[in-house]
Design a protein around this motif. Structure first.
Motif, PDB file in Angstrom:
ATOM      1  N   ASN A  80     -17.650 -51.120  18.326  1.00 49.45           N
ATOM      2  CA  ASN A  80     -18.126 -51.666  17.047  1.00 49.45           C
ATOM      3  C   ASN A  80     -16.963 -52.386  16.389  1.00 49.45           C
ATOM      4  OD1 ASN A  80     -19.330 -52.321  14.659  1.00 49.45           O
ATOM      5  ND2 ASN A  80     -20.267 -50.325  14.338  1.00 49.45           N
ATOM      6  N   ILE A  81     -16.875 -53.666  16.643  1.00 52.34           N
ATOM      7  CA  ILE A  81     -15.754 -54.451  16.144  1.00 52.34           C
ATOM      8  C   ILE A  81     -15.747 -54.549  14.624  1.00 52.34           C
ATOM      9  CG2 ILE A  81     -16.980 -56.642  16.335  1.00 52.34           C
ATOM     10  CD1 ILE A  81     -14.353 -57.923  17.195  1.00 52.34           C
ATOM     11  N   LEU A  82     -16.922 -54.350  13.997  1.00 46.51           N
ATOM     12  CA  LEU A  82     -17.013 -54.430  12.541  1.00 46.51           C
ATOM     13  C   LEU A  82     -16.443 -53.196  11.853  1.00 46.51           C
ATOM     14  CD1 LEU A  82     -20.516 -56.097  12.167  1.00 46.51           C
ATOM     15  CD2 LEU A  82     -18.281 -57.138  11.769  1.00 46.51           C
ATOM     16  N   LEU A  83     -16.009 -52.201  12.633  1.00 43.15           N
ATOM     17  CA  LEU A  83     -15.382 -51.009  12.057  1.00 43.15           C
ATOM     18  C   LEU A  83     -13.897 -50.925  12.389  1.00 43.15           C
ATOM     19  CD1 LEU A  83     -18.128 -48.266  12.615  1.00 43.15           C
ATOM     20  CD2 LEU A  83     -17.641 -49.609  10.554  1.00 43.15           C
ATOM     21  N   VAL A  84     -13.329 -52.022  12.866  1.00 43.29           N
ATOM     22  CA  VAL A  84     -11.894 -52.039  13.174  1.00 43.29           C
ATOM     23  C   VAL A  84     -11.104 -51.939  11.872  1.00 43.29           C
ATOM     24  CG1 VAL A  84     -10.016 -53.454  14.066  1.00 43.29           C
ATOM     25  CG2 VAL A  84     -12.174 -53.330  15.302  1.00 43.29           C
ATOM     26  N   SER A  85     -10.142 -51.020  11.847  1.00 44.18           N
ATOM     27  CA  SER A  85      -9.348 -50.790  10.637  1.00 44.18           C
ATOM     28  C   SER A  85      -8.003 -51.515  10.726  1.00 44.18           C
ATOM     29  CB  SER A  85      -9.106 -49.287  10.461  1.00 44.18           C
ATOM     30  OG  SER A  85      -8.308 -48.794  11.530  1.00 44.18           O
ATOM     31  N   ARG A  86      -7.254 -51.472   9.623  1.00 47.01           N
ATOM     32  CA  ARG A  86      -5.914 -52.051   9.616  1.00 47.01           C
ATOM     33  C   ARG A  86      -5.008 -51.345  10.624  1.00 47.01           C
ATOM     34  NH1 ARG A  86      -4.912 -57.063   7.456  1.00 47.01           N
ATOM     35  NH2 ARG A  86      -6.412 -57.387   5.772  1.00 47.01           N
ATOM     36  N   TYR A  87      -5.203 -50.044  10.773  1.00 46.34           N
ATOM     37  CA  TYR A  87      -4.437 -49.274  11.754  1.00 46.34           C
ATOM     38  C   TYR A  87      -4.667 -49.835  13.153  1.00 46.34           C
ATOM     39  CZ  TYR A  87      -3.305 -45.328  14.809  1.00 46.34           C
ATOM     40  OH  TYR A  87      -2.813 -44.539  15.811  1.00 46.34           O
ATOM     41  N   HIS A  88      -5.918 -50.152  13.484  1.00 53.77           N
ATOM     42  CA  HIS A  88      -6.233 -50.720  14.785  1.00 53.77           C
ATOM     43  C   HIS A  88      -5.606 -52.105  14.949  1.00 53.77           C
ATOM     44  CE1 HIS A  88      -9.918 -47.911  14.796  1.00 53.77           C
ATOM     45  NE2 HIS A  88      -9.009 -47.420  15.603  1.00 53.77           N
ATOM     46  N   LEU A  89      -5.583 -52.877  13.872  1.00 52.75           N
ATOM     47  CA  LEU A  89      -4.988 -54.216  13.944  1.00 52.75           C
ATOM     48  C   LEU A  89      -3.498 -54.136  14.268  1.00 52.75           C
ATOM     49  CD1 LEU A  89      -6.655 -56.117  10.936  1.00 52.75           C
ATOM     50  CD2 LEU A  89      -7.161 -56.339  13.374  1.00 52.75           C
ATOM     51  N   TYR A  90      -2.821 -53.177  13.669  1.00 51.09           N
ATOM     52  CA  TYR A  90      -1.393 -53.007  13.970  1.00 51.09           C
ATOM     53  C   TYR A  90      -1.202 -52.612  15.430  1.00 51.09           C
ATOM     54  CZ  TYR A  90      -0.576 -53.154   8.933  1.00 51.09           C
ATOM     55  OH  TYR A  90      -0.516 -53.544   7.632  1.00 51.09           O
ATOM     56  N   PHE A  91      -2.088 -51.749  15.920  1.00 50.51           N
ATOM     57  CA  PHE A  91      -2.015 -51.348  17.332  1.00 50.51           C
ATOM     58  C   PHE A  91      -2.229 -52.552  18.250  1.00 50.51           C
ATOM     59  CE2 PHE A  91      -4.510 -50.192  21.122  1.00 50.51           C
ATOM     60  CZ  PHE A  91      -3.573 -49.409  21.785  1.00 50.51           C
ATOM     61  N   ILE A  92      -3.211 -53.391  17.932  1.00 49.55           N
ATOM     62  CA  ILE A  92      -3.493 -54.562  18.761  1.00 49.55           C
ATOM     63  C   ILE A  92      -2.331 -55.555  18.711  1.00 49.55           C
ATOM     64  CG2 ILE A  92      -5.078 -56.489  19.123  1.00 49.55           C
ATOM     65  CD1 ILE A  92      -7.255 -54.731  17.784  1.00 49.55           C
ATOM     66  N   LEU A  93      -1.734 -55.728  17.524  1.00 51.65           N
ATOM     67  CA  LEU A  93      -0.574 -56.619  17.398  1.00 51.65           C
ATOM     68  C   LEU A  93       0.584 -56.107  18.245  1.00 51.65           C
ATOM     69  CD1 LEU A  93       0.852 -59.025  16.103  1.00 51.65           C
ATOM     70  CD2 LEU A  93       1.415 -57.552  14.150  1.00 51.65           C
ATOM     71  N   LEU A  94       0.819 -54.799  18.223  1.00 49.56           N
ATOM     72  CA  LEU A  94       1.872 -54.215  19.065  1.00 49.56           C
ATOM     73  C   LEU A  94       1.553 -54.422  20.537  1.00 49.56           C
ATOM     74  CD1 LEU A  94       4.463 -52.534  19.280  1.00 49.56           C
ATOM     75  CD2 LEU A  94       3.048 -50.473  19.180  1.00 49.56           C
TER      76      LEU A  94
END
Length: 289
Positions: free
Chosen positions: A134-148
């Motif tokens: 569910n991409i619409l529930l991606v949090s800021r925490y997940h974004l930092y993980f993806i950036l890393l």
């Protein structure tokens, strides 16, 4: 159709979904290129399905044992790396058939995940989210993980580009160049496992392998080099994700399956166009004769 993009300007979760799609496209396009070229799609699929076991175990520890710090993402990473290590060891060192090992990892991982989900008290609703994302529930925490993840993947590829390319195309040539083929192959599987975990947040465990391979498979038909293939696969992955988000928002459809349908349709169109061009070219040649 513009409803989603209006929501992007007003709803943080919609904006997070766009950012996640763009960031994940980088890892998907680069790692997916090696998966397609090295023909390890089945291995990536085995790792992806084993992830459910780690997620289920982590969720069980959260709820039943009170380990609130143990996020399902950590369980997913642990199970993905373990699956990649087992499959890589079997492939490089053991006399056991590789497909047997992949099937075992695949089925045991899924079975453990289902058992842990069943044992978790009051746990009934998140299974569909794990399986289909569910991409619409991606949090800021997940974004930092993806950036890393992106920084890690891009850094490794830039640092080991020639080694990865040599191992993917010709292992014997790589050995003659004194490249540690076993290490590079295991490293490739580890990066693939990391990417699989991140992609599962968008399209889930069941559909992750399609998003990892379809854009790269399309790019392979037109790109002239590995670098071009990576860039095109990244662009195609981003386009499919954004198109899926746009088309699924108004009718309230799950975004993950819509993204995969778009990627699959684009792949079929690409294959069909290549087949038609080949047939027309053959007819022209025969007419000329």
């Amino acid at each position: 159709m513009l409803d989603f993009w209006r929501a992007v300007g007003t709803q943080p979760l919609a904006l997070n979904a766009v950012l996640a799609a763009l960031l994940l496209s980088v890892a998907c396009g680069t790692v997916g290129t090696y998966v397609v070229v090295r023909r390890i799609t089945y291995i990536a699929a085995g790792v992806a399905h084993c992830v459910l076991g780690g997620m289920g175990a982590a969720r069980y520890l959260q709820v039943a044992w009170g380990w609130h710090f143990f996020h399902p993402l950590y369980g997913a990473l642990a199970s993905a790396f373990l699956a990649a290590a087992v499959i890589g060891w079997v492939s490089m060192s053991s006399r056991e058939r590789e497909d047997s090992a992949i099937s075992a990892v695949w089925s045991v991982g899924m079975a453990l995940g289902v058992i842990f989900i069943y044992l978790t008290p009051g746990y009934t609703t998140d299974l569909m989210g794990y399986l289909f994302g569910n991409i619409l529930l991606v949090s800021r925490y997940h974004l930092y993980f993806i950036l890393l993840l992106d920084l890690t993947v891009v850094s490794l590829i830039l640092y080991r580009f020639k080694e990865f390319e040599a191992v993917c195309f010709d292992e014997e040539f790589a050995r003659t160049r004194n490249i540690n083929v076993r290490f590079i192959y295991i490293l490739l599987l580890a990066v693939t496992a990391l990417t699989v975990v991140a992609l599962s947040m968008i399209v889930g465990i069941v559909l992750v392998i399609a998003l990892l391979t379809l854009p790269a498979a399309i790019a392979a038909r037109v790109a002239g080099s590995i670098a071009q293939m990576m860039l095109l696969a990244t662009f195609l992955c981003a386009a499919c994700c954004l198109a899926g988000l746009t088309l699924s928002f108004a009718p309230d459809l799950p975004a993950g399956p819509v993204i995969i349908i778009i990627a699959g349709a684009l792949y079929v169109l690409t294959v069909g166009a290549a087949w038609l061009r080949q047939r027309l070219g053959g007819n022209v040649s025969r007419t000329g004769e």
